[in-house]
Design a protein around this motif. Structure first.
Motif, PDB file in Angstrom:
ATOM      1  N   PRO A  41       0.830  -1.209   0.000  1.00  0.00           N
ATOM      2  CA  PRO A  41       0.000   0.000   0.000  1.00  0.00           C
ATOM      3  C   PRO A  41       0.865   1.260   0.000  1.00  0.00           C
ATOM      4  N   GLY A  42       0.482   2.230  -0.826  1.00  0.00           N
ATOM      5  CA  GLY A  42       1.233   3.473  -0.928  1.00  0.00           C
ATOM      6  C   GLY A  42       2.416   3.406  -1.858  1.00  0.00           C
ATOM      7  N   HIS A  43       2.624   2.280  -2.533  1.00  0.00           N
ATOM      8  CA  HIS A  43       3.772   2.076  -3.403  1.00  0.00           C
ATOM      9  C   HIS A  43       3.318   1.565  -4.777  1.00  0.00           C
ATOM     10  N   GLY A  44       4.099   1.906  -5.800  1.00  0.00           N
ATOM     11  CA  GLY A  44       3.858   1.360  -7.125  1.00  0.00           C
ATOM     12  C   GLY A  44       2.429   1.567  -7.596  1.00  0.00           C
ATOM     13  N   ALA A  45       1.803   0.496  -8.068  1.00  0.00           N
ATOM     14  CA  ALA A  45       0.429   0.579  -8.563  1.00  0.00           C
ATOM     15  C   ALA A  45      -0.565   0.901  -7.457  1.00  0.00           C
ATOM     16  N   ARG A  46      -0.166   0.728  -6.205  1.00  0.00           N
ATOM     17  CA  ARG A  46      -1.031   1.062  -5.066  1.00  0.00           C
ATOM     18  C   ARG A  46      -0.625   2.400  -4.438  1.00  0.00           C
ATOM     19  N   SER A  47      -0.013   3.256  -5.201  1.00  0.00           N
ATOM     20  CA  SER A  47       0.519   4.508  -4.678  1.00  0.00           C
ATOM     21  C   SER A  47      -0.542   5.354  -3.981  1.00  0.00           C
ATOM     22  N   ALA A  48      -1.774   5.310  -4.476  1.00  0.00           N
ATOM     23  CA  ALA A  48      -2.835   6.146  -3.917  1.00  0.00           C
ATOM     24  C   ALA A  48      -3.461   5.538  -2.664  1.00  0.00           C
ATOM     25  N   GLN A  49      -3.141   4.296  -2.344  1.00  0.00           N
ATOM     26  CA  GLN A  49      -3.740   3.645  -1.180  1.00  0.00           C
ATOM     27  C   GLN A  49      -2.975   4.027   0.088  1.00  0.00           C
ATOM     28  N   PRO A  50      -3.658   4.287   1.166  1.00  0.00           N
ATOM     29  CA  PRO A  50      -2.965   4.644   2.407  1.00  0.00           C
ATOM     30  C   PRO A  50      -2.203   3.465   2.981  1.00  0.00           C
ATOM     31  N   TRP A  51      -1.055   3.759   3.566  1.00  0.00           N
ATOM     32  CA  TRP A  51      -0.238   2.720   4.183  1.00  0.00           C
ATOM     33  C   TRP A  51      -0.813   2.281   5.513  1.00  0.00           C
ATOM     34  N   SER A  52      -0.768   1.009   5.796  1.00  0.00           N
ATOM     35  CA  SER A  52      -0.928   0.471   7.142  1.00  0.00           C
ATOM     36  C   SER A  52      -0.385  -0.947   7.132  1.00  0.00           C
TER      37      SER A  52
END
Length: 265
Positions: A41-52
């Motif tokens: 999450p928060g990286h690459g193709a999931r860049s827009a997803q919040p990290w947890s």
């Protein structure tokens, strides 16, 4: 171990990187193993997803399920190593083996000071400048076939404070006690910071062993892709065989490769 017994392998990238980090390993292993490299999450193709860490664990679990061949060998580098430790604690039945690469340092107490410094510094530097620095460094140190996929998929500087903010204070050698599978601690010989707790991590797990990549630094899979891949292959082939349950015997076959920045073969 026969090819049919070989575990699926899920690769989990390090700080600010993406699934592209593992392109050398995917290319070398895909003929003999079911392999996938995820974007956290928060990286690459999931860049827009919040990290947890919760979300990271779910992404790893989903990748294991998508390969459809039972519990997996999970290979985590740096941040991905700590996320993989959390996955091991929460999803023990999905884990057949664990490789911690550049992730055998405590993130608690005084050991966390360098990380806290980096977490505070990165947001103060423009992302385009950080990108230029990273691109220039990778191109200077490594061959194009090793780092092109990483450079092409970009960096997640915006996620670094949240990711390390959650990891700091959370992991030390005691985390190894929650891993119900064999562990390979795979470090670059010269990665003095991230192997600082190596001995403690080793002693905390009865089925752990350490292997060093000679002359390699923190990005050991870039410094010596062949040696790193060979260590993964040997560890995978010596894991205990997995006995299929009735539901698993009817599990779906090998999926097709995924596009974008998340790779599965």
């Amino acid at each position: 171990m026969t090819a049919a017994d070989a575990p699926p392998i899920v690769f989990v990238h390090g700080t600010r990187l993406s699934a592209g980090q593992w392109s050398p390993q995917l290319a070398a292993l895909q003929a003999d193993f079911h392999v996938a490299a995820i974007d956290l999450p928060g990286h690459g193709a999931r860049s827009a997803q919040p990290w947890s860490l919760n979300a990271a664990t779910e992404v790893i679990a989903s990748a294991v399920d998508s390969l459809g061949h039972g519990p997996a060998l999970v290979v985590g580098h740096s941040l991905g190593g700590y996320a993989s430790l959390e996955f091991a604690r929460r999803c023990p039945k999905q884990l057949r083996g664990l490789v911690l690469a550049g992730a055998s340092a405590s993130t608690c107490g005084p050991w966390a000071t360098p990380y806290r410094w980096a977490v505070g510094l990165v947001p103060r530097i423009p992302a385009d400048r950080l990108t230029r620095w990273n691109d220039r460094l990778l191109r200077r140190l490594y061959a194009p076939e090793v780092v092109d996929a990483t450079i092409r998929t970009g960096y997640a500087f915006h996620t670094l404070p949240a990711a390390w903010g959650e990891v700091l204070g959370r992991f030390d050698a005691n985390a190894m006690r929650h891993v119900a599978a064999p562990v390979l601690i795979l470090n670059g010989e010269k990665d003095t910071v991230f192997r600082s707790g190596e001995t403690d991590f080793l002693r905390a797990h009865p089925q752990a062993r350490v292997e060093l990549i000679p002359r390699a630094r923190h990005l050991a899979n870039f410094d010596d892709p062949d040696a790193f891949t060979d260590a993964i292959r040997r560890f995978a082939l010596h894991l205990p065989a997995h006995k299929l349950s009735a539901p698993e015997q009817g599990a779906p076959g090998r999926p097709e490769a995924q596009g974008g920045r998340e790779h599965s073969d």
